[in-house]
Design an enzyme around this catalytic site. Sequence first.
Site, PDB file in Angstrom:
ATOM      1  N   ARG A 106       0.840  -1.212   0.000  1.00  0.00           N
ATOM      2  CA  ARG A 106       0.000   0.000   0.000  1.00  0.00           C
ATOM      3  C   ARG A 106       0.871   1.258   0.000  1.00  0.00           C
ATOM      4  NH1 ARG A 106      -4.363   0.376   4.678  1.00  0.00           N
ATOM      5  NH2 ARG A 106      -2.547   0.873   5.944  1.00  0.00           N
ATOM      6  N   LYS A 111      -2.631   6.930   0.963  1.00  0.00           N
ATOM      7  CA  LYS A 111      -2.439   7.201   2.402  1.00  0.00           C
ATOM      8  C   LYS A 111      -1.420   8.334   2.569  1.00  0.00           C
ATOM      9  CE  LYS A 111      -2.115   4.566   6.678  1.00  0.00           C
ATOM     10  NZ  LYS A 111      -3.199   5.188   7.395  1.00  0.00           N
TER      11      LYS A 111
HETATM   12  C1  LIG Z   1      -8.597   6.406   6.532  1.00  0.00           C
HETATM   13  C2  LIG Z   1      -8.292   5.017   6.954  1.00  0.00           C
HETATM   14  N1  LIG Z   1      -9.137   4.021   6.652  1.00  0.00           N
HETATM   15  C3  LIG Z   1      -8.905   2.758   7.039  1.00  0.00           C
HETATM   16  C4  LIG Z   1      -7.777   2.419   7.770  1.00  0.00           C
HETATM   17  C5  LIG Z   1      -7.541   0.991   8.182  1.00  0.00           C
HETATM   18  O1  LIG Z   1      -6.376   0.495   7.595  1.00  0.00           O
HETATM   19  P1  LIG Z   1      -5.523  -0.674   8.261  1.00  0.00           P
HETATM   20  O2  LIG Z   1      -6.431  -1.831   8.396  1.00  0.00           O
HETATM   21  O3  LIG Z   1      -4.429  -0.917   7.296  1.00  0.00           O
HETATM   22  O4  LIG Z   1      -5.072  -0.169   9.580  1.00  0.00           O
HETATM   23  C6  LIG Z   1      -6.873   3.417   8.110  1.00  0.00           C
HETATM   24  C7  LIG Z   1      -5.659   3.096   8.859  1.00  0.00           C
HETATM   25  O5  LIG Z   1      -4.595   3.154   8.349  1.00  0.00           O
HETATM   26  C8  LIG Z   1      -7.121   4.749   7.703  1.00  0.00           C
HETATM   27  O6  LIG Z   1      -6.268   5.729   8.019  1.00  0.00           O
END
Ligand SMILES: Cc1ncc(COP(=O)(O)O)c(C=O)c1O
Length: 329
Positions: free
Chosen positions: A84, A181
């Site tokens: 990612r 991200k």
């Molecule tokens: C906006 C957003 N959505 C969803 C997630 C969940 O992602 P993960 O399962 O990789 O922590 C995160 C965390 O990083 C986030 O910042």
Amino acid sequence: MPASNAAVQKLSDAEVLERLRALRTKQPVKYTAFYSSQLNGIVTDPALMVIPFDDHMVHRGHGIFDTAGIVNGKIYDLDAHLDRFLRSAERSKLKLPGSRADMRDIIIKTTAASGRRDGSIRYWLSSGTGSLDLIPVAGADPGFFVMIFPGLVYPEKFKTEGVRVMTTTYPIKPPLYAITKTTNYLPNVLMQMEAKEKGFDNGVFIDHDGHVGESSNMNVAFVTHDNVLVHPKFDHILSGCASLRLLELAPALVKQGLLKDVKVDHVSMSDATAAKEMLLIGSSVKVAGIVQWDSHTIGNGKPGPIATALLGLLEEDMRSGDRLIDVPY
Ligand SMILES: Cc1ncc(COP(=O)(O)O)c(C=O)c1O
């Protein structure tokens, strides 16, 4: 802030160090190791975990990040988080400081240097230093930073009583920015602050077509009355690594007869509030049951059995699955 301008003075190098240390003694931080490509090394004194003010990630938000977990002395699912990270880097037109293998190795070595056996690893990529302009300075080296810290902590009541969320009044990010991200978390920050101010635990973004998006730093998912686990499509929200892993693990619950099916689809607000269970999912929160959304009670107002079962699957995977990396402490 100083009480008066009389306290504003030119500082010697030694005074700066002393003041950086004083700042950290005032804050209960437990940052145990920090790697900076700009220092080309790892530091363990939190006062020295700094980034130059003219790094474009600081003043323009031209940076990306990701967070992976350390569980019982192993790193969990790092490769999914790195995939990612690389996708986010490409969409943000960020140069890499080296190969993926190099970054992976630095992450593992920084974890080892921290000595931390449970917690989180957050790492960032920036377009580098050299000006206060917008586009990166020609020839600037990208900045790569890795921080080892205890991880985000959520109230125990998330598990025991469940989570209460509200529909945020802040607009969802356009898809390109939501799936990337980046360090631009202003909508996410404002959503969480708004929820706390209004007595909720967190918020949920709804998109312009009325489809459910995600929460501040977590995904959401639903269990319908006929026991189908439905996760919103990932084209307008972040691809949560915990969600993606759970979508792979959840068919075990279909085999056990707890679920009828597992689907990724658009979820309308009315389908969502009518759900039997609503879940908050993320690497930090793991799985928590949502029991209230705005004025709607979800299910019977208590965390449900699928939330418990999915949490069990994720915890088992974190303990003994095939996505664990050894750390050479
Ligand atoms: C906006 C957003 N959505 C969803 C997630 C969940 O992602 P993960 O399962 O990789 O922590 C995160 C965390 O990083 C986030 O910042």
